[in-house]
Motif scaffolding. Structure first.
Motif, PDB file in Angstrom:
ATOM      1  N   PRO A 243       0.828  -1.222   0.000  1.00 47.73           N
ATOM      2  CA  PRO A 243       0.000   0.000   0.000  1.00 47.73           C
ATOM      3  C   PRO A 243       0.855   1.261   0.000  1.00 47.73           C
ATOM      4  O   PRO A 243       1.046   1.911   1.028  1.00 47.73           O
ATOM      5  CB  PRO A 243      -0.817  -0.135   1.286  1.00 47.73           C
ATOM      6  N   SER A 244       1.373   1.636  -1.159  1.00 46.68           N
ATOM      7  CA  SER A 244       2.398   2.672  -1.228  1.00 46.68           C
ATOM      8  C   SER A 244       1.916   4.051  -0.784  1.00 46.68           C
ATOM      9  O   SER A 244       2.735   4.912  -0.466  1.00 46.68           O
ATOM     10  CB  SER A 244       2.945   2.766  -2.655  1.00 46.68           C
ATOM     11  N   GLN A 245       0.610   4.293  -0.762  1.00 50.55           N
ATOM     12  CA  GLN A 245       0.134   5.609  -0.344  1.00 50.55           C
ATOM     13  C   GLN A 245      -0.068   5.711   1.156  1.00 50.55           C
ATOM     14  O   GLN A 245      -0.569   6.730   1.650  1.00 50.55           O
ATOM     15  CB  GLN A 245      -1.155   5.969  -1.086  1.00 50.55           C
ATOM     16  N   THR A 246       0.308   4.683   1.904  1.00 47.77           N
ATOM     17  CA  THR A 246       0.248   4.738   3.366  1.00 47.77           C
ATOM     18  C   THR A 246       1.672   4.644   3.909  1.00 47.77           C
ATOM     19  O   THR A 246       2.566   4.092   3.268  1.00 47.77           O
ATOM     20  CB  THR A 246      -0.596   3.587   3.929  1.00 47.77           C
ATOM     21  N   PRO A 247       1.892   5.171   5.109  1.00 45.46           N
ATOM     22  CA  PRO A 247       3.254   5.114   5.672  1.00 45.46           C
ATOM     23  C   PRO A 247       3.696   3.682   5.946  1.00 45.46           C
ATOM     24  O   PRO A 247       2.880   2.809   6.235  1.00 45.46           O
ATOM     25  CB  PRO A 247       3.122   5.921   6.973  1.00 45.46           C
ATOM     26  N   VAL A 248       5.001   3.445   5.860  1.00 44.52           N
ATOM     27  CA  VAL A 248       5.559   2.158   6.286  1.00 44.52           C
ATOM     28  C   VAL A 248       5.459   2.083   7.816  1.00 44.52           C
ATOM     29  O   VAL A 248       5.317   3.116   8.470  1.00 44.52           O
ATOM     30  CB  VAL A 248       7.036   2.050   5.836  1.00 44.52           C
ATOM     31  N   PRO A 249       5.527   0.865   8.391  1.00 51.02           N
ATOM     32  CA  PRO A 249       5.720  -0.453   7.766  1.00 51.02           C
ATOM     33  C   PRO A 249       4.450  -0.968   7.106  1.00 51.02           C
ATOM     34  O   PRO A 249       3.343  -0.580   7.474  1.00 51.02           O
ATOM     35  CB  PRO A 249       6.132  -1.328   8.944  1.00 51.02           C
ATOM     36  N   TRP A 250       4.631  -1.897   6.141  1.00 49.89           N
ATOM     37  CA  TRP A 250       3.534  -2.293   5.274  1.00 49.89           C
ATOM     38  C   TRP A 250       2.986  -3.698   5.529  1.00 49.89           C
ATOM     39  O   TRP A 250       2.002  -4.088   4.929  1.00 49.89           O
ATOM     40  CB  TRP A 250       3.988  -2.189   3.820  1.00 49.89           C
ATOM     41  N   PHE A 251       3.624  -4.495   6.415  1.00 51.89           N
ATOM     42  CA  PHE A 251       3.120  -5.844   6.689  1.00 51.89           C
ATOM     43  C   PHE A 251       3.748  -6.309   8.004  1.00 51.89           C
ATOM     44  O   PHE A 251       4.715  -5.706   8.495  1.00 51.89           O
ATOM     45  CB  PHE A 251       3.424  -6.804   5.533  1.00 51.89           C
ATOM     46  N   PRO A 252       3.205  -7.380   8.619  1.00 55.53           N
ATOM     47  CA  PRO A 252       3.603  -7.742   9.987  1.00 55.53           C
ATOM     48  C   PRO A 252       5.099  -7.962  10.189  1.00 55.53           C
ATOM     49  O   PRO A 252       5.667  -7.472  11.173  1.00 55.53           O
ATOM     50  CB  PRO A 252       2.799  -9.026  10.238  1.00 55.53           C
ATOM     51  N   LEU A 253       5.770  -8.699   9.303  1.00 55.93           N
ATOM     52  CA  LEU A 253       7.197  -8.917   9.506  1.00 55.93           C
ATOM     53  C   LEU A 253       7.989  -7.627   9.351  1.00 55.93           C
ATOM     54  O   LEU A 253       9.035  -7.447   9.978  1.00 55.93           O
ATOM     55  CB  LEU A 253       7.717  -9.977   8.537  1.00 55.93           C
ATOM     56  N   HIS A 254       7.492  -6.715   8.532  1.00 54.02           N
ATOM     57  CA  HIS A 254       8.115  -5.401   8.407  1.00 54.02           C
ATOM     58  C   HIS A 254       7.965  -4.627   9.719  1.00 54.02           C
ATOM     59  O   HIS A 254       8.896  -3.939  10.170  1.00 54.02           O
ATOM     60  CB  HIS A 254       7.475  -4.629   7.246  1.00 54.02           C
ATOM     61  N   GLU A 255       6.813  -4.762  10.360  1.00 54.50           N
ATOM     62  CA  GLU A 255       6.590  -4.114  11.656  1.00 54.50           C
ATOM     63  C   GLU A 255       7.584  -4.637  12.697  1.00 54.50           C
ATOM     64  O   GLU A 255       8.067  -3.872  13.542  1.00 54.50           O
ATOM     65  CB  GLU A 255       5.160  -4.359  12.114  1.00 54.50           C
ATOM     66  N   GLN A 256       7.901  -5.929  12.629  1.00 58.58           N
ATOM     67  CA  GLN A 256       8.854  -6.485  13.589  1.00 58.58           C
ATOM     68  C   GLN A 256      10.258  -5.893  13.383  1.00 58.58           C
ATOM     69  O   GLN A 256      11.009  -5.719  14.336  1.00 58.58           O
ATOM     70  CB  GLN A 256       8.885  -8.007  13.463  1.00 58.58           C
ATOM     71  N   VAL A 257      10.600  -5.583  12.133  1.00 51.62           N
ATOM     72  CA  VAL A 257      11.873  -4.911  11.867  1.00 51.62           C
ATOM     73  C   VAL A 257      11.908  -3.574  12.583  1.00 51.62           C
ATOM     74  O   VAL A 257      12.900  -3.216  13.244  1.00 51.62           O
ATOM     75  CB  VAL A 257      12.075  -4.729  10.350  1.00 51.62           C
ATOM     76  N   PHE A 258      10.814  -2.822  12.492  1.00 52.55           N
ATOM     77  CA  PHE A 258      10.749  -1.511  13.142  1.00 52.55           C
ATOM     78  C   PHE A 258      10.812  -1.647  14.661  1.00 52.55           C
ATOM     79  O   PHE A 258      11.433  -0.832  15.346  1.00 52.55           O
ATOM     80  CB  PHE A 258       9.460  -0.799  12.722  1.00 52.55           C
ATOM     81  N   THR A 259      10.169  -2.671  15.198  1.00 54.43           N
ATOM     82  CA  THR A 259      10.212  -2.873  16.648  1.00 54.43           C
ATOM     83  C   THR A 259      11.638  -3.146  17.113  1.00 54.43           C
ATOM     84  O   THR A 259      12.079  -2.651  18.174  1.00 54.43           O
ATOM     85  CB  THR A 259       9.283  -4.030  17.046  1.00 54.43           C
ATOM     86  N   LEU A 260      12.388  -3.906  16.349  1.00 55.22           N
ATOM     87  CA  LEU A 260      13.797  -4.126  16.686  1.00 55.22           C
ATOM     88  C   LEU A 260      14.586  -2.819  16.635  1.00 55.22           C
ATOM     89  O   LEU A 260      15.500  -2.596  17.432  1.00 55.22           O
ATOM     90  CB  LEU A 260      14.408  -5.154  15.730  1.00 55.22           C
ATOM     91  N   MET A 261      14.231  -1.929  15.694  1.00 51.46           N
ATOM     92  CA  MET A 261      14.900  -0.630  15.626  1.00 51.46           C
ATOM     93  C   MET A 261      14.628   0.172  16.886  1.00 51.46           C
ATOM     94  O   MET A 261      15.514   0.871  17.404  1.00 51.46           O
ATOM     95  CB  MET A 261      14.427   0.135  14.391  1.00 51.46           C
ATOM     96  N   ALA A 262      13.401   0.071  17.405  1.00 46.75           N
ATOM     97  CA  ALA A 262      13.086   0.769  18.652  1.00 46.75           C
ATOM     98  C   ALA A 262      13.982   0.275  19.786  1.00 46.75           C
ATOM     99  O   ALA A 262      14.486   1.071  20.592  1.00 46.75           O
ATOM    100  CB  ALA A 262      11.613   0.557  19.008  1.00 46.75           C
ATOM    101  N   ARG A 263      14.213  -1.012  19.847  1.00 52.07           N
ATOM    102  CA  ARG A 263      15.031  -1.549  20.924  1.00 52.07           C
ATOM    103  C   ARG A 263      16.504  -1.151  20.759  1.00 52.07           C
ATOM    104  O   ARG A 263      17.213  -0.937  21.740  1.00 52.07           O
ATOM    105  CB  ARG A 263      14.867  -3.064  20.976  1.00 52.07           C
ATOM    106  N   VAL A 264      16.953  -1.031  19.512  1.00 54.13           N
ATOM    107  CA  VAL A 264      18.310  -0.534  19.285  1.00 54.13           C
ATOM    108  C   VAL A 264      18.430   0.898  19.783  1.00 54.13           C
ATOM    109  O   VAL A 264      19.400   1.271  20.473  1.00 54.13           O
ATOM    110  CB  VAL A 264      18.688  -0.627  17.797  1.00 54.13           C
ATOM    111  N   ASN A 265      17.442   1.719  19.442  1.00 51.91           N
ATOM    112  CA  ASN A 265      17.490   3.115  19.876  1.00 51.91           C
ATOM    113  C   ASN A 265      17.358   3.249  21.389  1.00 51.91           C
ATOM    114  O   ASN A 265      17.926   4.165  21.995  1.00 51.91           O
ATOM    115  CB  ASN A 265      16.408   3.925  19.162  1.00 51.91           C
TER     116      ASN A 265
END
Length: 769
Positions: A243-265
């Motif tokens: 869904p390119s007209q909505t902000p990322v992340p775009w699917f559940p495994l992509h969301e998990q990538v972002f959650t790991l980024m939160a823990r890094v930060n």
């Protein structure tokens, strides 16, 4: 340890796995001897041929039985002469009305293109009826292990053949090709390819997370990162569209990538008291951006000063990062008050835009659309996924704002926490000239699909982005009418008059006639009229030119306000047409300016041929240098330049700094292809085989969404005005300013451009640095 990139090991792993999974489903390979296992008596691969009777170098093409991706042999091309061009060809036939995909494997050793920028490629196409002529794979250089190539899928439609060309072009070194195939696509192929887009986007973001984790010393997260990587490598539970007209992340495994980024930060902020829910930091608007970025504690008193002349738009960019593993909503508001009388910059002068991401082909994320999310002082709300970083641009207009210093703050509130950033805007008592002192153009045709019903809006947008020169397509250019007997009835002006009304402040019009329309090349109406380029044909063109000049004069246009654009990107036969047409125009009226924009393929002989018929040279930027630039200056009174740019072109280096280069080269115009050319939606790179070039996006009924690239062009035009103004200041001249500009070009980064612009404004205003 360095970050493992997805460009080699990961791509090979994924593709190898995909090929193993689908081996049972593959359709037959239509390429004969695609593995080069069958060798003829002459030592060359059977079923393959060459275009040249003799090879460019003895033995430069051979079958190698010591190197292979599979089987026992591969095709080897080796060159010692950097001007050589060695290739093999095979015409491959297939059934119409089906979809096909082309794949191959390539390996290289010491491939050096040098100044020629040569390379190794698998090329699809040849002059003739191909599904899509002139379609190359990516260029390969240097030394590389076996890499996978995939082109397509493409729709054959009514076509029944194409030509495959593995080659080494104008480069030294050695390249091997193996396992070349053209296969009919299966539904499983299409699903796997669509899912690969999602997989590669998530993998690229995960690589950024891993790098940030290593830099933060968060080694405890590495096993989880590795585990998520394996899941992404093996799962087939991935979306087939994004869904390119909505902000990322775009699917559940992509969301998990972002959650790991939160823990890094969170590791970056370990030990910091009162760690915010959402961190806010100033960023330079044209700095590179990513949705997963390392965020570290910033300065205690961050501040930003926006410096402006009257009547322009500048931006402040705030970078927001969600430091938590939960979704957050940040609320943003701003105050900007005059230090003298406490008057504020009017709310109507403030616009908020959030930077979004779109896909590129091949798959990658591009920070480009600037979606309007609010106006006024706020508050406006910005949604942030766990670990997500988003750039928000506050666009500040100085229109109708008194000169002075406006001081205040930008406040960011999230989850009851508040972050205040100091913000000031200084408006100097300076005015830009009414127009940019250079011709600016963007091939802004009114008929692009995303401009349907938005013509007036797009014209206002062009003016706001400093466009002053308009290319008028042949559909609108006055053209002679004839009766049934072929008698001349005069020029038809109604469409041109509409264009003139649409562009009341135009500095220049470039009119494209119908001399060389694709369906009737070189024909002057009527269809039974004289053949091109006979004397009778030239006489008709001369008459058209004469009446065109008379009509433009009646409408109030001097010769320096318009010209004719006879042939697009002339070379070869098109160069001859430009010469014949230009000579005929000169016969009709010697005062009409003739415009020519030779592409990189134009030879020196083409340039020599066209020169007597050109008044405005506009070569490609990469050819507007050295001897060619000198030739243009000697043979025509005006020299402009243009670029063919795309979503991959950097908003700073390609769009904005193009104006700095134009100033240094003392050129009279700078433009690019293109304002709104897209196939389907500008948001979707995969909805049509054609590339999307445009710098605006559809989807908002009340706003033509600009891109960072479009804002970069506007900023560049304003930079050009500042450079011109600075050259007139005491102690400065054009040569000194050009040296200053060249230093900025050589630096090429956003911080240098930002600092240079600030310095120019202060010098022009007489304010000490």
């Amino acid at each position: 340890m360095t970050l493992r990139t997805p460009t080699l090991w990961l791509v090979l792993l994924l593709l190898a796995a995909a090929l193993q999974v689908c081996c049972q489903e593959q359709t037959p390979n239509l390429v004969a001897n695609g593995g080069f296992e069958q060798v003829g008596e002459d030592g060359m691969p059977e079923s393959w041929g060459t275009w040249l009777k003799e090879l460019p170098e003895p033995g430069c093409i051979s079958v190698d039985d010591t190197v292979a991706h599979s089987g026992d042999r591969s095709l080897k091309i080796s060159q010692a002469d950097p001007t050589s061009y060695s290739m093999m060809t095979q015409r491959v036939e297939f059934a119409p009305q089906k979809q096909y995909v082309i794949t191959a494997w390539i390996r290289g050793e010491g491939i050096d293109g040098g100044e020629n920028k040569g390379c190794a490629r698998l090329f699809v196409g040849q002059e003739g009826n191909n599904p899509y002529p002139s379609t190359p794979s990516p260029a390969f250089r240097d030394t590389l292990d076996w890499r996978f190539i995939e082109l397509g899928p493409f729709d054959a439609k009514e076509r029944t053949w194409l030509t495959l060309i593995p080659y080494l072009h104008r480069a030294t070194g050695t390249v091997w090709f193996d396992d070349i195939s053209l296969r009919e696509v299966t539904p499983a192929d299409l699903r796997r390819r669509a899912q690969r887009r999602a997989r590669e986007i998530a993998m690229t973001d995960l690589d950024a997370v891993e790098q940030a984790a290593r830099e933060a010393g968060a080694d405890a997260l590495l096993p989880e990162i590795t585990g998520l990587r394996r899941r992404l490598e093996t799962t087939d539970d991935l979306p087939t569209s994004l869904p390119s007209q909505t902000p990322v992340p775009w699917f559940p495994l992509h969301e998990q990538v972002f959650t790991l980024m939160a823990r890094v930060n969170q590791a970056n902020w370990a030990g910091v008291e009162d760690c915010p829910t959402v961190e806010a930091q100033w960023a330079i608007p044209f700095d590179d951006a990513r949705p997963v970025m390392a965020c570290k504690p910033g300065a205690e008193a961050p501040s930003e000063l926006v410096e402006m002349v009257r009547g322009e738009v500048e931006q402040a960019c705030v970078r927001l990062t969600n430091l938590t593993t939960q979704p957050q909503t940040a609320s943003l508001s701003v105050t900007l008050l005059s230090a003298q009388n406490q008057s504020a910059i009017p709310p109507g002068n403030l616009t908020w835009r959030a930077l979004r991401y779109v896909e590129l082909r091949p798959t990658a994320l591009l920070p480009d659309p600037l979606v309007r999310i609010g106006t006024g002082a706020g508050p406006i709300e910005v949604a942030l996924a766990p670990g997500m970083t988003r750039d928000v641009w506050l666009m500040i207009s100085s229109d109708s704002v008194e000169a002075g210093l406006y001081e205040g703050r930008l406040s960011v509130t999230a989850n009851d926490g508040k972050r205040d950033l100091r913000l000031s805007a200084r408006v100097y008592p300076l005015d830009f000239p009414d127009q940019v002192p250079i011709h600016t153009f963007a091939y802004a045709y009114t008929f692009w699909s995303i401009l349907k019903g938005r013509t007036l809006e797009s014209r206002a947008d062009l003016i706001n982005h400093r466009i002053n020169t308009y290319v008028i397509q042949r559909y609108f250019t006055p053209w002679p009418q004839f009766d049934d007997e072929g008698n001349w009835l005069g020029l038809k002006w109604d469409k041109m008059d509409e264009q003139i009304a649409l562009h009341p402040d135009a500095k220049c019009f470039l009119l494209i006639p119908s001399l060389y329309s694709s369906d009737d090349s070189g024909r002057m109406p009527p269809k039974t009229g004289p053949d091109y380029p006979s004397d009778e044909w030239k006489a008709l063109v001369a008459r058209w030119a004469r009446e065109l000049a008379e009509g433009m004069k009646k409408r109030g246009f001097d010769y320096d306000q318009w010209g004719v654009y006879l042939v697009d990107e002339p070379s070869g036969e098109r160069a001859r047409k430009a010469r014949h047409g230009g000579d005929a125009v000169r016969m009709g009226d010697p005062n009409i300016r003739r415009f020519a924009n030779p592409y990189g393929s134009a030879t020196d002989e083409d340039m020599e041929l066209m020169a007597p018929a050109v008044d405005i040279w506009c070569p490609m930027l990469n050819t507007a240098k050295g001897e060619r630039l000198g030739f243009c200056r000697k043979t025509a009174p005006e020299v402009w330049m243009y670029q063919v740019l795309s979503k991959r072109s950097h908003p700073l280096g390609a769009y904005r700094l193009g104006f700095w280069k134009a100033f240094v080269k003392e050129l009279g115009g700078y433009g690019f292809w293109d304002y709104a050319d897209c196939s389907g939606s500008a948001w979707d790179a995969y909805d049509n085989p054609r590339h999307d070039y445009g710098v605006v996006y559809d989807g908002d009924e009340t706003d033509l969404t600009p891109s960072r690239r479009w804002e970069g062009y506007r900023e560049g035009a304003e930079d050009f005005m500042l450079l011109s103004m600075l050259a007139e200041r005491p102690g400065w001249d054009r040569q000194k300013v050009s040296e200053f500009a060249q230093q900025v070009i050589d630096a090429g980064d956003a911080a240098s451009v930002h600092a240079a612009r600030r310095k120019m404004i202060r010098l022009i205003a007489g304010v000490a640095e």
